[in-house]
Design an enzyme around this catalytic site. Structure first.
Site, short mmCIF file in Angstrom:
data_model
loop_
_atom_site.label_atom_id
_atom_site.label_comp_id
_atom_site.label_asym_id
_atom_site.label_seq_id
_atom_site.Cartn_x
_atom_site.Cartn_y
_atom_site.Cartn_z
N ASP A 1 0.86 -1.19 0.00
CA ASP A 1 0.00 0.00 0.00
C ASP A 1 0.90 1.24 0.00
O ASP A 1 1.80 1.34 -0.83
CB ASP A 1 -0.96 -0.07 1.20
CG ASP A 1 -1.95 1.07 1.28
OD1 ASP A 1 -2.91 1.08 0.49
OD2 ASP A 1 -1.75 1.97 2.12
N HIS B 1 -7.14 -6.23 -1.37
CA HIS B 1 -6.06 -5.26 -1.15
C HIS B 1 -5.05 -5.70 -0.09
O HIS B 1 -3.87 -5.37 -0.19
CB HIS B 1 -6.66 -3.92 -0.75
CG HIS B 1 -5.65 -2.84 -0.53
ND1 HIS B 1 -4.88 -2.32 -1.54
CD2 HIS B 1 -5.24 -2.20 0.61
CE1 HIS B 1 -4.06 -1.39 -1.07
NE2 HIS B 1 -4.26 -1.30 0.24
#
Length: 326
Positions: A105, A303
């Site tokens: 991320d 994610h």
């Protein structure tokens, strides 16, 4: 003590922003693990013992503004240049001259820029979920303001100081549970449902979070750990990363379009908006990451890739690390 039974140890080291808290396990070549938003060193709990068992000194940090690391008051103290120097300071404090850096991320972007700006320190880079996109194009806030039409992109929502904090901090645990669920493969909203990356005018981000069960990768114990960290620290330090994107764009003018030439690996989730929206960045890797060893898209993955699919991520990382010169 064998590498399999090597214990996790906690320590803090000096950094330009004050201190960085880190967790380490194992001995051998240094692998520095950088988390994203809204996470902590704990996001690498599945990787630390596996990397240690494979013969590496695995070190996961709390990024500046998170956990037990320092949280400078000034918003501008969270620009990329400062976070890169924190990483370099950790390497020096650990008595090493160089390291492999791996990030997820925001951590992926921090890792990429650490490799770009300090190639003498970071000799290889692993990127999880967020592809490398060289600096360039219009000012970031201008791009985000044009996204979503009548709705507001979450990055723009996060950029106003105090605004997201007012939504999150009255119920940190509930907000985190919803945010994690919204971006997880097994709990994300169905196709056609309102996109949780956008905010309705006058609304909040959590309006679009799915309710009900936690994602499969997130136990009640895991959620309690994350919630306790942010209940103690607040969210401002973490959110300040979003509030420096224009400063980063200005700071990195000299690196416009610059490739990262060190050996690299990319792992993304097929159901992750970071992967699908930035598909062009992945296609550009022959130019932007000429040292790319391998690129992987995990089917059915969201994610939170190293937590959703730890076994696959661990295998890819250890295979890649084995290709690197000692």
């Amino acid at each position: 003590m064998t590498q399999h039974s090597a214990e996790i140890t906690h320590r803090t080291v000096s950094s330009p922003g004050g201190r960085i808290h880190l967790v380490e396990q194992g001995t051998g070549p240094l692998v520095l693990l950088i988390h994203g938003f809204p996470e902590s060193w704990y996001s690498w709990r599945h990787q630390l013992p596996v990397l240690a068992a494979a013969g590496y000194r695995a070190v996961a940090i709390d990024v500046r503004g998170y956990g037990r690391s320092s949280k400078p008051a000034a918003t501008h103290a969270y620009r990329m240049l400062d976070l890169v120097e924190d990483n370099a300071a950790v390497v020096r404090a650990l008595g090493e001259e160089s390291a492999v850096v791996v990030g997820h991320d925001w951590g992926a972007t921090i890792a990429a820029l650490s490799a770009l700006l300090r190639p003498e320190v970071f000799h290889a880079v692993g990127l999880l979920s967020v592809p490398y996109t060289p600096r360039g194009g219009p000012r970031p806030t201008s791009i985000f303001a044009q996204m979503g039409g009548d709705e507001e992109f979450y990055v723009s929502y996060f950029q106003e100081p105090g605004r997201a904090e007012a939504e999150i901090e009255p119920d940190v645990r509930g907000w985190l549970a919803g945010f994690y669920a919204a971006l997880s493969a097994d709990t994300m909203p169905a196709a056609g449902a309102p996109d949780p990356h956008f905010v309705s005018r006058g609304g909040t981000l959590r309006d679009r979070f799915p309710g009900g069960r936690l994602p499969g990768w997130l136990s009640e114990r895991d959620l309690e750990f994350y919630a306790a960290e942010f209940e103690r620290t607040g969210l401002t330090g973490a959110l300040n990363r979003y509030r420096n994107m224009d400063r980063d764009w200005e700071d990195l003018t000299a690196f416009d379009g610059a490739p990262i030439t060190q050996p690299s690996v990319f792992i993304g989730g097929a159901l992750d908006a970071s992967t699908t929206w930035l598909a062009d960045a992945i296609h550009a890797y022959p130019v932007t990451l000429p040292g790319l060893v391998s690129s992987h898209i995990l089917d059915g993955c969201g994610h939170w890739i190293q937590q959703e699919r730890p076994a696959e991520v661990n295998q890819i990382l250890t295979n890649w690390l084995a290709t690197l010169p000692c």
